[in-house]
Every structure is written in structure tokens, then in C-alpha cells.
Write a protein that holds these residues in place. Structure first.
Motif, mmCIF file in Angstrom:
data_model
loop_
_atom_site.group_PDB
_atom_site.id
_atom_site.type_symbol
_atom_site.label_atom_id
_atom_site.label_comp_id
_atom_site.label_asym_id
_atom_site.label_seq_id
_atom_site.Cartn_x
_atom_site.Cartn_y
_atom_site.Cartn_z
ATOM 1 N N UNK A 17 -17.650 9.870 -5.430
ATOM 2 C CA UNK A 17 -16.908 10.149 -6.647
ATOM 3 C C UNK A 17 -16.353 8.865 -7.216
ATOM 4 N N UNK A 18 -15.599 9.020 -8.285
ATOM 5 C CA UNK A 18 -15.031 7.855 -8.965
ATOM 6 C C UNK A 18 -13.692 7.491 -8.323
ATOM 7 N N UNK A 42 -29.229 10.230 10.457
ATOM 8 C CA UNK A 42 -28.731 9.131 9.632
ATOM 9 C C UNK A 42 -29.765 8.655 8.620
ATOM 10 N N UNK A 43 -31.028 8.643 9.006
ATOM 11 C CA UNK A 43 -32.071 8.146 8.100
ATOM 12 C C UNK A 43 -32.136 8.962 6.808
ATOM 13 N N UNK A 44 -32.110 10.275 6.922
ATOM 14 C CA UNK A 44 -32.173 11.105 5.708
ATOM 15 C C UNK A 44 -30.869 11.021 4.917
ATOM 16 N N UNK A 45 -29.741 10.904 5.601
ATOM 17 C CA UNK A 45 -28.461 10.745 4.910
ATOM 18 C C UNK A 45 -28.423 9.417 4.161
ATOM 19 N N UNK A 46 -28.930 8.367 4.777
ATOM 20 C CA UNK A 46 -28.953 7.048 4.144
ATOM 21 C C UNK A 46 -29.852 7.053 2.902
ATOM 22 N N UNK A 47 -30.960 7.738 2.974
ATOM 23 C CA UNK A 47 -31.857 7.834 1.823
ATOM 24 C C UNK A 47 -31.160 8.553 0.661
ATOM 25 N N UNK A 48 -30.427 9.622 0.947
ATOM 26 C CA UNK A 48 -29.695 10.352 -0.090
ATOM 27 C C UNK A 48 -28.563 9.488 -0.644
ATOM 28 N N UNK A 49 -27.848 8.798 0.234
ATOM 29 C CA UNK A 49 -26.771 7.902 -0.190
ATOM 30 C C UNK A 49 -27.318 6.808 -1.120
ATOM 31 N N UNK A 50 -28.420 6.195 -0.726
ATOM 32 C CA UNK A 50 -29.013 5.114 -1.517
ATOM 33 C C UNK A 50 -29.430 5.615 -2.905
ATOM 34 N N UNK A 51 -30.033 6.791 -2.965
ATOM 35 C CA UNK A 51 -30.473 7.354 -4.242
ATOM 36 C C UNK A 51 -29.286 7.597 -5.170
ATOM 37 N N UNK A 52 -28.203 8.178 -4.643
ATOM 38 C CA UNK A 52 -27.032 8.445 -5.475
ATOM 39 C C UNK A 52 -26.341 7.148 -5.878
ATOM 40 N N UNK A 53 -26.257 6.188 -4.984
ATOM 41 C CA UNK A 53 -25.626 4.904 -5.301
ATOM 42 C C UNK A 53 -26.411 4.191 -6.407
ATOM 43 N N UNK A 55 -28.312 5.606 -8.613
ATOM 44 C CA UNK A 55 -28.216 6.428 -9.819
ATOM 45 C C UNK A 55 -26.931 6.125 -10.604
ATOM 46 N N UNK A 56 -25.880 5.708 -9.893
ATOM 47 C CA UNK A 56 -24.576 5.476 -10.520
ATOM 48 C C UNK A 56 -24.201 3.999 -10.545
ATOM 49 N N UNK A 57 -25.165 3.114 -10.443
ATOM 50 C CA UNK A 57 -24.910 1.678 -10.330
ATOM 51 C C UNK A 57 -24.173 1.108 -11.546
ATOM 52 N N UNK A 58 -24.286 1.724 -12.689
ATOM 53 C CA UNK A 58 -23.629 1.219 -13.897
ATOM 54 C C UNK A 58 -22.125 1.487 -13.925
ATOM 55 N N UNK A 59 -21.636 2.356 -13.065
ATOM 56 C CA UNK A 59 -20.207 2.665 -13.002
ATOM 57 C C UNK A 59 -19.631 1.996 -11.748
ATOM 58 N N UNK A 60 -18.912 0.910 -11.931
ATOM 59 C CA UNK A 60 -18.381 0.144 -10.792
ATOM 60 C C UNK A 60 -17.385 0.941 -9.951
#
Length: 79
Positions: A17-18, A42-53, A55-60
Motif C-alpha cells: 500500500x501507500x 517463497x519463490x512464488x511469493x517473490x514473483x508476485x511481489x516483484x510484479x506488483x512492485x 507495476x507501481x514503480x512510478x509511485x515512490x
């Protein structure tokens, strides 16, 4: 057919979240938290974390975390 031993479930939660500030881990609005999901390893959780991170890279202020639920559920067990 081979009976491969079943891999032990090591549950992980991915959420984010923000934040209120860049140097904080306090969320601006708890009602708006994004619960991505619970993952069996952990591998599947990390893949989901990376995708969401990514996806939101423009919001610091957006941050996503991986929580090791298996450590909370069985704190004395060694992995």
C-alpha cells in the motif's frame, strides 16, 4: 508413476500500500491495503511481489512486502 515426496508448504503473504512517508513503514490508509495473496513458497511469493512492485514503480510511496507466515505459525521449526 513416481511418488515424489510432497514439498512442505511454507506460506507467504504478499501485501502492500501507500506509505505516509518515504522513511516510514506506516501505511497512509489501512482500508486501501492491497492484499495480493497467500503463496505456498517463497519463490512464488517473490514473483508476485516483484510484479506488483514493478507495476507501481512510478509511485515512490507504494511499497509491497513479503511476510513469512510459516515463521509466525511455527516459530520453533527450523526450515
Amino acid at each position: 508413476m513416481t511418488d515424489a515426496p510432497e514439498k512442505k508448504q511454507l506460506l507467504h503473504l504478499v501485501f502492500g500500500g501507500e506509505l505516509k512517508a518515504l522513511n516510514s513503514s506506516e501505511f497512509r490508509d489501512l482500508d486501501a491495503l492491497d492484499i495480493v495473496g497467500v503463496f505456498p513458497d517463497f519463490q512464488s511469493a517473490r514473483a508476485a511481489w516483484r510484479a506488483k512492485a514493478q507495476e507501481t514503480v512510478d509511485n515512490a510511496l507504494m511499497r509491497y512486502y513479503v511476510v513469512h507466515l510459516h515463521r509466525l505459525l511455527e516459530p520453533d521449526e527450523k526450515v
